[in-house]
Design an enzyme around this catalytic site. Structure first.
Site, mmCIF file in Angstrom:
data_model
loop_
_atom_site.group_PDB
_atom_site.id
_atom_site.type_symbol
_atom_site.label_atom_id
_atom_site.label_comp_id
_atom_site.label_asym_id
_atom_site.label_seq_id
_atom_site.Cartn_x
_atom_site.Cartn_y
_atom_site.Cartn_z
ATOM 1 N N SER B 157 0.740 -0.942 -0.225
ATOM 2 C CA SER B 157 0.596 -0.161 -0.358
ATOM 3 C C SER B 157 0.652 0.908 0.072
ATOM 4 C CB SER B 157 -1.106 -0.271 1.120
ATOM 5 O OG SER B 157 -1.928 0.754 1.382
ATOM 6 N N ASP B 324 -8.841 -6.755 -4.164
ATOM 7 C CA ASP B 324 -8.379 -5.264 -3.468
ATOM 8 C C ASP B 324 -9.351 -4.122 -5.117
ATOM 9 O OD1 ASP B 324 -7.175 -3.493 -2.983
ATOM 10 O OD2 ASP B 324 -5.255 -3.833 -2.374
ATOM 11 N N HIS B 357 -7.929 -4.650 0.166
ATOM 12 C CA HIS B 357 -7.121 -4.637 0.212
ATOM 13 C C HIS B 357 -6.241 -5.212 1.310
ATOM 14 C CE1 HIS B 357 -4.143 -1.555 -0.121
ATOM 15 N NE2 HIS B 357 -3.657 -1.262 0.932
#
Lengths: 380, 380
Positions: B157, B324, B357
């Site tokens: 991320s 995600d 995610h």
């Protein structure tokens, strides 16, 4: 392709208010002794009252669906793109009825109305409504207008849930049911977004446990955040990207100021949130999102939607939009599958659009064509 | 398939704090005269210092990535599933360095630290950082630890953005770059979610324009809403549906109480929000989300990501997760395309997962296999 979209208008319209004094027994057991419904009509009811169409509104909607209240109005009603002479819901053929639902904040009895028992605004004590309560109150309005059977009951999003519920609660009182960008029940993610929006409102100190009117204030910030959350989910990611991209408002980063607005999308969302929070009632917002969460078409039919739709006697139009991720095409296909399993006539189309959930409000040539042709074959 | 997932632990770990007195010139022109970085290390640095791996953390992460601080700790570090003996980042081979980034709230200099010039907490006056500022401070930590070249810089991320920026800012100081569930820049929708979260914090009256520490309070409600918004976007819609469905907490609707929690998903989100708001600093949250928004890998390379990656000299591993939607596989494919256009070696895998995610933190057999095998072929 909006060039092919018709532009006829119903012109200047005036809302009417009707008081109902027959008590309404609500799904939660409460009784509403009397209530007002504010509504508009477009077109003319024919002799046999066979051309009436009911419009059911969504979360933040109201009775003003088409035309203008004054020539100076900046914008027409919320569904003016699809209601009017020559439009999909053709007012040259149909008599269109559009109301503000009970619990609303645009004139029908709701949290901002005075509770006759206390002499104070209902506020957070307004009964928690379910979709079926709206359907029952809409049936009372139909009675009042002399409409025994609707040619069609039509709604998008939360409005589509009302249309579906109509087909189960009053199977003999509608001939067609148009369910647009809707679902038989919300997903956990939908509920999660609604709950976060509610929490934003309820944790605003100006909410005062729902009694903000007594404090002569309102939860402006919380309602604004709630609307921002909603707005993100009504647009598609791609559509938002096309419209705003990563455009910087000042062309470059500004790393100094405390509360700066760097991106155009930030500016847009703040504006939308602030504008909404000044015109919408927070208790109504909570009530409407709860009605969305509670809605579960087949809960009392053994969780079998085909058993639910077995009650219905009308024909169905189901429409979805490709980029709608709040009520995705998959949710509409589940409706279609249940209708087919129940051996009910259904017409389905998935419309290509980059406008996300909001697509049901936006001019779109194929949407217009499919919707218009379906409506044209309804006998009146 | 978590049964195939290794369970080795680095055991009890103790963080270290290093003070840096060389001024750090920030991307916005500010200068941080001195600062602390808190970090942990796992494994042993070899003689030639060729086996060091840097872990870059995401939005709400920190230095405690693996092991426990005390045997009584309920949970290990945030990436314990992938760091440890025999795990993907194998501490029997690698010397792993994990720090809390500048601007954080877990021990490194940030908004809750005292500004030596004023004698008061920095609060909202803490310099607005960019991802490159973190990379530069991480390079200072590498210098301090005697690490000239990282075997790998790894992040998920926001951490993946740091890893990519490393490959451009210090091309000679890393041999491998692992970019997991990340993107070269945020979409408008990503920014919109971040902005709504920030607005929730900033409109909380306890925020006091960022100076809440001076008022001995903190924007608990706003930060809680921010975390709820984040949490929804970290999970997949399907995953949330599988985990919570529409389960009612009391088995049936309760239409009476004012602030009721009907659905399990509501209860879960409120708990997550409240827990987070009690342990995380609001100014840090704003700073981290702004760094995410600002990150744009190729902005100063003519908006051509292959021109950006032309600077790099390392090999790349890029991983994405099927469900995600915050950093979708499409965003990872854009990274891969840019690397291929820049003629850089890249290994890419899209991992099937229903965890959205958050998948980059969760045990997953294929993720483990791909990640492990990539790491195993790194010479040390």
């Amino acid at each position: 392709m909006p060039h092919s979209h018709p532009t006829g208008s119903v012109g200047i319209v005036t809302p009417s208010t009707q008081r109902f004094t027959d008590p309404l027994i609500l799904a939660n057991g409460d009784v509403l002794e009397e209530y007002d419904l504010v509504y508009e009509t477009y077109g003319t009811l024919n002799q046999s009252a066979s051309n009436a169409v009911l419009i059911c509104h969504a979360l933040s909607g109201h009775h003003h669906a088409a035309g203008k209240h004054s020539p100076d109005d900046r914008k027409p009603g919320w569904w003016d793109n699809y209601i009017g002479p020559g439009k999909a819901i053709d007012t040259d053929r149909f008599f269109v009825v559009s109301l503000n639902n009970l619990g609303g904040c645009h004139g029908s009895t709701g949290p901002v109305s005075i509770n006759p028992k206390t002499g104070k605004a209902w506020g957070a004590t307004f009964p928690r409504l379910r979709v079926r309560d709206w359907v029952h109150s809409q049936a009372k309005l139909a009675d009042h207008l002399g409409i025994d059977t609707w040619a069609a009951v039509i709604g998008g999003s939360l409005g589509g849930m009302q249309a579906m519920r109509w087909s189960l609660e009053y199977p003999n009182r509608l001939r067609h049911c148009a369910v647009i960008a809707s679902a038989m029940k919300l997903s956990a993610q939908n509920i999660a977004f609604n709950e976060t929006a509610r929490q934003a409102i309820m944790s605003d100190p100006d909410f005062h446990d729902g009694d903000y009117l007594e404090f002569d204030t309102y939860p402006k910030h919380g309602l604004s955040i709630a609307r921002m959350i909603g707005h993100i989910t009504y647009l598609s990611g791609d559509g938002m990207g096309e419209k705003f991209g990563r455009e910087l408002r000042k062309g470059n980063f500004n790393l100094g100021e405390r509360d700066l607005v760097e991106f155009e999308i930030e500016s847009y969302l703040r504006y939308q949130g602030e504008r909404f929070s000044g015109t919408f009632d927070a208790n109504t917002y909570i009530l409407m999102t709860r009605a969305l969460d509670y809605f579960d078409l087949s809960r009392e039919y053994g969780n079998d939607p085909s058993q639910a739709f077995a009650q219905s006697k009308c024909k169905f139009l189901v429409l979805s939009f490709s980029s709608d991720w709040r009520f995705s095409p998959q949710r509409s296909k589940e409706i279609v599958d249940a209708l087919i399993a129940a051996r009910k006539p259904v017409t389905y189309a998935e419309i290509e659009s980059s406008h996300g959930h909001d697509a049901f409000l936006v001019p779109n040539a194929r949407y217009h064509d499919v919707f218009s042709r379906y409506m044209q074959q309804i006998t009146i």
